[in-house]
Scaffold this motif. Structure first.
Motif, mmCIF file in Angstrom:
data_model
loop_
_atom_site.group_PDB
_atom_site.id
_atom_site.type_symbol
_atom_site.label_atom_id
_atom_site.label_comp_id
_atom_site.label_asym_id
_atom_site.label_seq_id
_atom_site.Cartn_x
_atom_site.Cartn_y
_atom_site.Cartn_z
ATOM 1 N N ARG A 51 0.836 -1.209 0.000
ATOM 2 C CA ARG A 51 0.000 0.000 0.000
ATOM 3 C C ARG A 51 0.866 1.253 0.000
ATOM 4 N N SER A 52 2.001 1.195 0.697
ATOM 5 C CA SER A 52 2.873 2.379 0.793
ATOM 6 C C SER A 52 3.598 2.686 -0.512
ATOM 7 N N GLN A 53 3.537 1.780 -1.486
ATOM 8 C CA GLN A 53 4.177 2.046 -2.779
ATOM 9 C C GLN A 53 3.361 3.000 -3.640
ATOM 10 N N ILE A 54 2.119 3.242 -3.253
ATOM 11 C CA ILE A 54 1.287 4.214 -3.969
ATOM 12 C C ILE A 54 1.668 5.620 -3.511
ATOM 13 N N ILE A 55 1.787 6.524 -4.453
ATOM 14 C CA ILE A 55 2.148 7.903 -4.143
ATOM 15 C C ILE A 55 1.179 8.481 -3.115
#
Length: 369
Positions: A51-55
């Motif tokens: 989830r944290s890979q999304i800007i």
């Protein structure tokens, strides 16, 4: 434009459909289109590291409370439609071949990305019940969709043949893009760290993808046995029971659970890339390998020529001798290797992120008038 996207795979799948979703969403954000707002709908929060890979700044939406697994499945297939209406979503994009029932009736435009129809083309690779479930979801998605994105020409043809010719004018081929990290130079320090951590050999051919029967890694293993003794095969991917059929040889290394940053470094350390799959919808690891500067050897028979272009090498999926010869032509120092790499990198410019994102954004605009 208020756009909803199916984020189940984005928050749960480290590779494959998850990578496709995360890359596309981030590329749409980077377009900087102030007229387009994205919201991601998932049955739960999934994995923090994915989830944290999304800007940052994009809104995730989940079903209320703490629903059971069965309730989550119902929400994603039907219940989500009420939430989409409540939130004012104008268009919903199913990123992994599915759309909820009732979307069209609710007046919400639907787009679905179909990656492959391997479960119909080659049902022998699946459990019987899974083929029936996937086929039902596929046909349901076709009925709900205002437009269908096929990730390759091969997939477009499969949709028309197996889904029906009446859908032909609703299909656009929009290729997958690859994450920028694969074309970014990796530092010598990072390479040394990764080589030490995974105990990688000095010279190796790389393969990336789930280690399952359809991916046909045994062919690559047999071919490597015909190469010079200092060449090894390193395969990165989730292992299934099929992995036990591979030769127990010190020249064959299987790695699982490799994070994205380390994978980029492993690409940069390899000498060539091999993708012996019998059937694919596209084959994104081929694009990643070319972006990282590797020559590619793949198998004919599906869509891999679309991904790798005319300057990669292709062999039959049962011919270990031809595979070995193609790999020899791809090792450092081989005649024509550098030129094939250069031309292949020119070819994959068509898959660069901004171009793919612009095509998807233009499709959204066209459907919303």
């Amino acid at each position: 434009m208020l756009i909803g996207l199916d984020a189940k795979r984005i928050v749960r799948n480290g590779t494959g459909l998850g990578s496709y979703g995360r890359t596309l969403v981030n590329d749409l954000i980077r377009l900087g289109d102030n007229d387009m707002e994205l919201r991601l709908y998932a049955p739960d929060e999934g994995r923090d590291e994915l989830r944290s890979q999304i800007i940052e700044g994009i809104q995730f939406c989940y079903p209320p409370g703490h629903p059971s697994s069965l309730r989550k499945a119902w929400w994603r297939s039907r219940g989500i439609v009420g939430d989409l209406k409540r939130d004012g979503i104008q268009l919903y994009h199913g990123l992994s071949g599915e759309l909820p029932v009732g979307l069209r009736k609710a007046g919400i435009r639907g787009v679905v990305t179909i990656h492959d129809l391997i479960f119909l083309r080659h049902p022998e690779y699946y459990q019987w019940i899974d083929t029936k479930l996937y086929a039902w979801k596929f046909r349901k998605a076709l009925r709900e969709a205002d437009h269908i994105i096929a990730i390759s020409e091969r997939t477009r043809q499969d949709i028309i043949e197996l889904g029906g010719p009446e859908y032909a004018d609703r299909i656009s081929v929009i290729y997958q893009s690859f994450a920028p990290r694969f074309s970014t130079a990796v530092s010598a320090e990072k390479k040394a760290e990764v080589r030490q951590r995974y105990q990688l050999p000095q010279r190796f051919v790389l393969s990336v993808g789930t280690i399952e029967r359809r991916k046909n890694l045994l062919l690559a293993a047999e071919a490597v046995e015909l190469l010079p003794q200092d060449i090894s095969l390193v395969a990165v991917g989730r292992q299934t029971a099929y992995a036990r059929e591979l030769p127990r040889d010190e020249r064959i290394r299987l790695l699982s659970g490799v994070p994205d940053d380390d994978l980029s470094a492993i690409y940069s350390l390899a000498e060539a890339f091999v993708y012996p799959s019998r059937y694919e919808g596209f084959g994104i690891p081929i694009i990643e390998a070319i972006a990282a500067g590797l020559p590619v050897v793949a198998c004919s028979g599906s869509c891999l020529e679309e991904a790798g272009g005319p300057h990669s090498l292709y062999v039959g999926p049962d011919n270990a001798i031809d595979m070995a010869e193609a790999l020899k032509m791809s090792l450092r120092g081989a005649h024509g290797r550098d030129e094939r790499i250069r031309r292949s990198r020119e070819y994959i410019r068509r898959f660069e992120a901004t171009d793919v994102a612009r095509q998807v954004s233009a499709l959204y605009r066209r459907l919303l008038g």
